[in-house]
Write a protein that holds these residues in place. Structure first.
Motif, PDB file in Angstrom:
ATOM      1  N   LEU A  61       0.959  -1.201  -0.056  1.00 25.08           N
ATOM      2  CA  LEU A  61       0.052   0.023   0.193  1.00 25.08           C
ATOM      3  C   LEU A  61       0.964   1.347   0.029  1.00 25.08           C
ATOM      4  CD1 LEU A  61      -2.746  -1.169   2.423  1.00 25.08           C
ATOM      5  CD2 LEU A  61      -2.955  -0.798  -0.051  1.00 25.08           C
ATOM      6  N   ASP A  62       2.018   1.168   0.783  1.00 32.05           N
ATOM      7  CA  ASP A  62       2.893   2.495   0.702  1.00 32.05           C
ATOM      8  C   ASP A  62       3.452   2.814  -0.697  1.00 32.05           C
ATOM      9  OD1 ASP A  62       2.420   2.793   3.640  1.00 32.05           O
ATOM     10  OD2 ASP A  62       4.183   1.716   4.292  1.00 32.05           O
ATOM     11  N   ALA A  80       3.630   5.857  -5.525  1.00 30.73           N
ATOM     12  CA  ALA A  80       3.757   6.135  -7.032  1.00 30.73           C
ATOM     13  C   ALA A  80       2.739   6.918  -7.434  1.00 30.73           C
ATOM     14  CB  ALA A  80       3.393   4.644  -7.496  1.00 30.73           C
ATOM     15  N   ILE A  81       1.508   6.831  -6.708  1.00 27.60           N
ATOM     16  CA  ILE A  81       0.463   7.811  -7.236  1.00 27.60           C
ATOM     17  C   ILE A  81       0.783   9.322  -6.983  1.00 27.60           C
ATOM     18  CG2 ILE A  81      -1.814   8.481  -6.588  1.00 27.60           C
ATOM     19  CD1 ILE A  81      -2.628   5.484  -6.285  1.00 27.60           C
ATOM     20  N   ALA A  82       1.374   9.462  -5.593  1.00 31.79           N
ATOM     21  CA  ALA A  82       1.780  10.834  -5.157  1.00 31.79           C
ATOM     22  C   ALA A  82       2.855  11.509  -6.249  1.00 31.79           C
ATOM     23  CB  ALA A  82       2.237  10.830  -3.876  1.00 31.79           C
ATOM     24  N   ASN A  83       3.790  10.570  -6.612  1.00 29.36           N
ATOM     25  CA  ASN A  83       5.085  10.904  -7.423  1.00 29.36           C
ATOM     26  C   ASN A  83       4.362  11.105  -8.833  1.00 29.36           C
ATOM     27  OD1 ASN A  83       6.772  10.948  -5.516  1.00 29.36           O
ATOM     28  ND2 ASN A  83       7.504   8.884  -5.943  1.00 29.36           N
ATOM     29  N   ARG A  84       3.566  10.427  -9.210  1.00 32.72           N
ATOM     30  CA  ARG A  84       2.860  10.645 -10.869  1.00 32.72           C
ATOM     31  C   ARG A  84       1.992  11.937 -10.634  1.00 32.72           C
ATOM     32  NH1 ARG A  84      -1.642   6.864 -12.322  1.00 32.72           N
ATOM     33  NH2 ARG A  84      -0.515   5.443 -10.706  1.00 32.72           N
ATOM     34  N   ARG A  85       1.425  12.121  -9.601  1.00 35.91           N
ATOM     35  CA  ARG A  85       0.475  13.648  -9.558  1.00 35.91           C
ATOM     36  C   ARG A  85       1.698  14.806  -9.860  1.00 35.91           C
ATOM     37  NH1 ARG A  85      -4.216  12.368  -5.714  1.00 35.91           N
ATOM     38  NH2 ARG A  85      -5.397  10.871  -6.795  1.00 35.91           N
TER      39      ARG A  85
END
Length: 50
Positions: free
Chosen positions: A34-35, A40-45
């Protein structure tokens, strides 16, 4: 007689729901998974915003 049929169907439905619940519980992602996904989602945004 109809009541016994309904009870039998209800019993089978409950057994299937319990089996699905335990099957999903076995394949639940770990905290590390989950981490990694959240990072990965935070970096992509952040990359998209630049």
């Amino acid at each position: 007689m109809i009541a016994y049929g309904c009870l039998g169907i209800l019993f089978l439905f409950i057994i299937i729901k319990i089996a699905v619940y335990f099957n999903r519980q076995k394949h639940a992602p770990t905290h590390e998974d989950l981490d990694e996904t959240l990072l990965a989602i935070a970096n992509r945004r952040r990359d998209d915003a630049s």
